[in-house]
Design an enzyme around this catalytic site. Structure first.
Site, short mmCIF file in Angstrom:
data_model
loop_
_atom_site.label_atom_id
_atom_site.label_comp_id
_atom_site.label_asym_id
_atom_site.label_seq_id
_atom_site.Cartn_x
_atom_site.Cartn_y
_atom_site.Cartn_z
N ASN A 210 0.89 -1.03 0.17
CA ASN A 210 0.07 -0.09 0.09
C ASN A 210 0.85 1.25 0.01
OD1 ASN A 210 -2.51 -1.03 0.35
ND2 ASN A 210 -2.09 -1.36 2.46
N ASP A 279 -4.74 -5.85 2.96
CA ASP A 279 -6.18 -6.44 3.22
C ASP A 279 -5.86 -7.94 2.73
OD1 ASP A 279 -7.52 -4.49 4.39
OD2 ASP A 279 -7.86 -3.32 2.54
N LYS A 289 11.25 -16.98 -8.67
CA LYS A 289 10.82 -15.93 -9.43
C LYS A 289 9.90 -16.38 -10.40
CE LYS A 289 12.05 -11.78 -12.16
NZ LYS A 289 13.14 -11.12 -12.93
N ASP A 306 -7.40 -8.75 10.57
CA ASP A 306 -7.66 -7.62 10.81
C ASP A 306 -6.93 -7.18 12.08
OD1 ASP A 306 -8.36 -4.72 11.94
OD2 ASP A 306 -10.05 -5.05 10.31
N ILE A 307 -5.80 -6.54 12.16
CA ILE A 307 -4.81 -6.57 13.33
C ILE A 307 -5.46 -5.69 14.50
CG2 ILE A 307 -2.68 -5.77 14.20
CD1 ILE A 307 -1.39 -6.21 11.29
N VAL A 308 -5.72 -4.61 14.25
CA VAL A 308 -6.59 -3.63 15.27
C VAL A 308 -7.90 -4.30 15.87
CG1 VAL A 308 -8.06 -2.21 13.64
CG2 VAL A 308 -6.85 -1.26 15.61
N PHE A 323 -7.14 3.95 12.35
CA PHE A 323 -7.11 5.12 11.34
C PHE A 323 -8.06 4.75 10.24
CE2 PHE A 323 -4.22 8.63 11.61
CZ PHE A 323 -3.66 8.44 13.06
N LYS A 341 -14.82 -2.41 14.28
CA LYS A 341 -13.55 -3.02 14.86
C LYS A 341 -13.41 -2.92 16.54
CE LYS A 341 -11.35 -2.01 10.54
NZ LYS A 341 -10.09 -2.42 9.81
O1 C5P Z 1 -10.48 -1.62 7.29
P1 C5P Z 1 -9.32 -0.46 7.03
O2 C5P Z 1 -8.10 -0.97 6.47
O3 C5P Z 1 -9.77 0.81 6.35
O4 C5P Z 1 -9.11 0.06 8.55
C1 C5P Z 1 -8.07 0.77 8.81
C2 C5P Z 1 -7.81 0.58 10.42
O5 C5P Z 1 -7.55 -0.80 10.46
C3 C5P Z 1 -6.41 1.09 10.37
O6 C5P Z 1 -6.23 1.49 11.73
C4 C5P Z 1 -5.32 -0.01 10.27
O7 C5P Z 1 -4.15 0.09 10.83
C5 C5P Z 1 -6.24 -1.12 10.82
N1 C5P Z 1 -5.99 -2.29 10.00
C6 C5P Z 1 -5.31 -3.30 10.58
N2 C5P Z 1 -5.11 -4.70 10.07
C7 C5P Z 1 -5.54 -4.79 8.99
C8 C5P Z 1 -6.26 -3.81 8.17
C9 C5P Z 1 -6.44 -2.46 8.64
O8 C5P Z 1 -4.95 -3.19 11.76
N3 C5P Z 1 -5.55 -5.93 8.34
#
Ligand code: C5P
Length: 402
Positions: A210, A279, A289, A306-308, A323, A341
């Site tokens: 990204n 994602d 390769k 989704d880490i957060v 964020f 979340k």
């Molecule tokens: O869903 P989106 O990517 O827009 O959400 C953004 C928030 O979720 C940010 O705080 C980002 O660091 C966190 N996030 C995460 N793990 C993911 C995707 C997003 O922690 N796989």
């Protein structure tokens, strides 16, 4: 008001080649409102003249312990009492050794003995001299006594060697000075911050990622550090350097970031997810390769954790800040993520607007809680981060009180 406004700084200059940078240092400290008085060792005067430093500081330069006129103007004990901080830059191996031994054989070493002000040492010497056991012992002794050791930096040295021992850059010394006097309202808090992009490997030479410079996350780490927090910064690959003093955890993929986040989050007070996490990852990473064999190719992608959201579902979850970088319907999407979340706060930015967001040095944010929203106007990412960290803390304290 600037943090260094009216701060009384004694700048001790010892005899190293980096002394040529000190007029700029004096100017920058004065720009921030500090009152700077320069003290030079005999060695320093071989590299730069007292007249130059007198001109830039606007104060008489002190260089002798036994000068009757100087003692009449501001005696050495008076100067030692006057200082809010003594910064020694550059600090040679010799002055480090003399201060460590408690010697008082020139004005600068005497001031260090006679002061109750904090002493910041900015080492500058050949890398071998820095690594020498004697120097390391002296630095350890000074650290134990509460002296601040700023640096040294690493890189090419005046003598041609490469390694640790360069004096920190003037900008860094000014930042550390201002951080030192900043309000330490986050003392005893531990913040974990994710920053930068993640890289999802396709094969050994290619990846999916990204846009993210890491600047916003690093600025938040810096703002939390200067406010006195312990900071763990879990970072994807970026091209900027981390703020001094944080615990730095390098990761590459989202899976690695997820693992580290779950390791550190249960022990922290506040978790800020600023990383631009991919994602999806490639279902099967090729070990060799991939060759160009056809006009089109397909990759199978699978969803990353989704880490957060996973941190927010921990039994002992920290105060959670996410964020949302959006290109449209910012409030609608941000509020959706806040709820989905299970976050306490979400900082949203409109990345479609020019001059802010990805890779830019500036940003503007809207901070949403479940019940209100606060605008943080467009400014440098560091100013925005300082504002954001203070707002996060206000919400954190309000939640604790409720
Ligand atoms: O869903 P989106 O990517 O827009 O959400 C953004 C928030 O979720 C940010 O705080 C980002 O660091 C966190 N996030 C995460 N793990 C993911 C995707 C997003 O922690 N796989």
């Amino acid at each position: 008001m600037q943090i260094l406004q009216d701060k009384k700084i004694v700048l001790g200059i010892s005899g190293g080649i980096a002394a040529y940078k000190t007029p700029e240092l004096v100017r920058r400290l004065k720009e921030q409102g500090a009152d700077v008085r320069v003290v030079m060792t005999e060695g320093a005067k071989a590299f730069i003249t007292p007249l130059t430093l007198q001109a830039v500081s606007g104060n008489q330069v002190a260089d002798s312990l036994l000068d009757t006129q100087a003692e009449l103007a501001m005696g050495h004990i008076e100067l030692a009492k006057w200082a809010d901080i003594i910064i020694i830059a550059p600090a040679t191996a010799d002055i480090v050794a003399r201060i460590a031994c408690g010697m008082a054989n020139d004005l600068l070493s005497t001031l260090c003995l006679a002061t109750t002000a904090p002493i910041a040492i900015t080492p500058a010497m050949n890398q071998q001299m820095w690594h020498a056991q004697a120097t390391q012992d002296n630095i350890a002794k000074l650290t134990e006594r509460g002296c601040l050791i700023w640096g040294p930096g690493s890189g090419e040295q005046a003598c041609g060697d490469i390694g640790l021992g360069r004096m920190l850059e003037v900008n860094d010394i000014v930042t550390l000075s201002s951080d030192f006097f900043a309000d330490k309202y986050l003392t005893h808090q531990h913040w974990v911050i994710t920053a930068g992009p993640t890289r999802e490997a396709i094969d050994p030479v290619r990846y999916i990622s990204n846009h993210s410079s890491g600047k916003m996350g690093y600025a938040i780490a810096h703002a939390a550090l200067r406010a006195g927090a312990k900071v763990t910064l879990i970072t994807g690959p970026v091209a900027i350097s981390a703020p001094t003093g944080c615990e730095l955890i390098h990761v590459s993929s989202a899976e690695e970031m997820h693992q580290q986040a779950l390791k550190f989050a249960p022990h922290c007070s506040t978790f800020v997810a600023c990383a631009a996490v991919a994602d999806y990852r490639v279902a099967k990473i090729a070990t060799q390769k991939i060759k160009k064999s056809s006009e089109a190719m397909q990759l199978e992608l699978v969803r990353n954790h989704d880490i957060v959201a996973d941190v927010a579902s921990l039994k002992h979850k920290p105060f959670m800040v996410g964020f949302a970088a959006e290109t449209q319907n910012v409030e609608h999407y941000a509020r959706g993520k806040l709820m989905r979340k299970n976050l306490d706060l979400i900082a949203a930015n409109d990345v479609a607007k020019s001059g802010q967001g990805f890779n830019s040095d500036n940003n503007a944010l809207t901070l949403f809680s479940a019940i209100d929203k606060t605008e943080i106007p467009l400014a440098s990412k560091q100013i925005v981060a300082n504002h954001l960290v203070s707002l996060i803390n206000q919400h954190f304290l309000a939640k604790q009180d409720s």
